[in-house]
Write a protein that holds these residues in place. Structure first.
Motif, PDB file in Angstrom:
ATOM      1  N   HIS A 296       1.561   5.455   0.533  1.00  0.00           N
ATOM      2  CA  HIS A 296       1.341   6.344   1.675  1.00  0.00           C
ATOM      3  C   HIS A 296      -0.094   6.867   1.683  1.00  0.00           C
ATOM      4  CE1 HIS A 296       5.465   6.301   2.981  1.00  0.00           C
ATOM      5  NE2 HIS A 296       5.891   6.607   1.755  1.00  0.00           N
TER       6      HIS A 296
ATOM      7  N   MET B 245      -7.471  10.908  13.973  1.00  0.00           N
ATOM      8  CA  MET B 245      -6.092  11.098  13.535  1.00  0.00           C
ATOM      9  C   MET B 245      -6.037  12.195  12.470  1.00  0.00           C
ATOM     10  SD  MET B 245      -3.423   8.637  11.594  1.00  0.00           S
ATOM     11  CE  MET B 245      -4.135   9.080  10.032  1.00  0.00           C
TER      12      MET B 245
ATOM     13  N   ASP C  98      -2.788   5.338   0.417  1.00  0.00           N
ATOM     14  CA  ASP C  98      -3.669   4.249   0.834  1.00  0.00           C
ATOM     15  C   ASP C  98      -3.592   4.015   2.334  1.00  0.00           C
ATOM     16  OD1 ASP C  98      -4.380   3.874  -1.818  1.00  0.00           O
ATOM     17  OD2 ASP C  98      -2.926   2.250  -2.135  1.00  0.00           O
ATOM     18  N   ARG C  99      -2.394   4.093   2.877  1.00  0.00           N
ATOM     19  CA  ARG C  99      -2.215   3.882   4.307  1.00  0.00           C
ATOM     20  C   ARG C  99      -2.910   4.988   5.098  1.00  0.00           C
ATOM     21  NH1 ARG C  99       3.093   4.099   7.974  1.00  0.00           N
ATOM     22  NH2 ARG C  99       2.254   2.942   9.723  1.00  0.00           N
ATOM     23  N   LEU C 100      -2.778   6.246   4.651  1.00  0.00           N
ATOM     24  CA  LEU C 100      -3.447   7.352   5.332  1.00  0.00           C
ATOM     25  C   LEU C 100      -4.958   7.199   5.263  1.00  0.00           C
ATOM     26  CD1 LEU C 100      -3.133  10.042   6.831  1.00  0.00           C
ATOM     27  CD2 LEU C 100      -3.182  11.171   4.616  1.00  0.00           C
TER      28      LEU C 100
ATOM     29  N   GLU D 247       0.842  -1.194   0.000  1.00  0.00           N
ATOM     30  CA  GLU D 247       0.000   0.000   0.000  1.00  0.00           C
ATOM     31  C   GLU D 247       0.877   1.243   0.000  1.00  0.00           C
ATOM     32  OE1 GLU D 247      -0.933  -0.055   4.802  1.00  0.00           O
ATOM     33  OE2 GLU D 247      -2.567  -0.172   3.383  1.00  0.00           O
TER      34      GLU D 247
ATOM     35  N   ARG E 183      -6.627   4.367   5.001  1.00  0.00           N
ATOM     36  CA  ARG E 183      -7.008   3.256   5.884  1.00  0.00           C
ATOM     37  C   ARG E 183      -6.981   3.707   7.343  1.00  0.00           C
ATOM     38  NH1 ARG E 183      -3.895  -0.229   8.586  1.00  0.00           N
ATOM     39  NH2 ARG E 183      -2.054   0.305   7.370  1.00  0.00           N
ATOM     40  N   LYS E 184      -5.941   4.436   7.726  1.00  0.00           N
ATOM     41  CA  LYS E 184      -5.845   4.927   9.097  1.00  0.00           C
ATOM     42  C   LYS E 184      -6.964   5.916   9.408  1.00  0.00           C
ATOM     43  CE  LYS E 184      -1.907   3.216  10.700  1.00  0.00           C
ATOM     44  NZ  LYS E 184      -1.766   2.534  11.960  1.00  0.00           N
ATOM     45  N   ALA E 185      -7.354   6.732   8.421  1.00  0.00           N
ATOM     46  CA  ALA E 185      -8.435   7.696   8.635  1.00  0.00           C
ATOM     47  C   ALA E 185      -9.758   6.974   8.864  1.00  0.00           C
ATOM     48  CB  ALA E 185      -8.547   8.630   7.443  1.00  0.00           C
ATOM     49  N   LYS E 186      -9.953   5.849   8.187  1.00  0.00           N
ATOM     50  CA  LYS E 186     -11.185   5.082   8.397  1.00  0.00           C
ATOM     51  C   LYS E 186     -11.173   4.412   9.767  1.00  0.00           C
ATOM     52  CE  LYS E 186     -12.152   2.257   5.104  1.00  0.00           C
ATOM     53  NZ  LYS E 186     -12.414   1.100   4.248  1.00  0.00           N
ATOM     54  N   ASP E 187     -10.007   3.904  10.186  1.00  0.00           N
ATOM     55  CA  ASP E 187      -9.894   3.235  11.479  1.00  0.00           C
ATOM     56  C   ASP E 187      -9.961   4.221  12.631  1.00  0.00           C
ATOM     57  OD1 ASP E 187      -9.627   0.870  10.125  1.00  0.00           O
ATOM     58  OD2 ASP E 187      -7.434   0.767  10.337  1.00  0.00           O
ATOM     59  N   ALA E 188      -9.312   5.365  12.487  1.00  0.00           N
ATOM     60  CA  ALA E 188      -9.245   6.365  13.557  1.00  0.00           C
ATOM     61  C   ALA E 188      -9.490   7.746  12.963  1.00  0.00           C
ATOM     62  CB  ALA E 188      -7.883   6.317  14.238  1.00  0.00           C
TER      63      ALA E 188
END
Length: 105
Positions: free
Chosen positions: A20, A34, A22-24, A18, A26-31
């Motif tokens: 950067h 953030m 895609d990672r951001l 993934e 995914r992290k935005a959906k999880d938290a």
């Protein structure tokens, strides 16, 4: 020899495939808080640079005030995140219980 080890570390870092962005995402959906924290960081840094350039107080007093604002923002984000999680895990299921059809699936 150092180049071989660095290549192995970068392969492990990107092993999930993934980017950067895609990672951001995914992290935005999880938290979601953030993203609010990152936006606040950018805003506070911009305000800090602008205020430092146009300040009318001593540098030490300005930096103390800026530190207090940054800490207040962090506490606000943490409190909002905890409140959101409490709502999602405790209050929302109590207010909107799952229907019988959803329980069967």
């Amino acid at each position: 020899m150092g180049g071989d080890n660095a290549g192995a570390m970068s392969d492990n870092y990107y092993s999930h495939g993934e980017s950067h962005t895609d990672r951001l995402a995914r992290k935005a959906k999880d938290a979601p808080f953030m993203v609010a924290g990152l936006a606040g960081l950018v805003g506070l840094v911009g305000y800090g640079i602008y205020g430092f350039k146009n300040r009318k107080v001593k540098t030490s007093v300005y930096l103390i005030h800026f530190r207090v604002m940054a800490q207040g923002f962090v506490v606000m984000c943490l409190t909002a995140g905890v409140g959101y999680n409490i709502y999602q895990q405790r209050i929302q299921p109590w207010l909107y219980p799952p229907s019988i059809e959803e329980k069967k699936e």
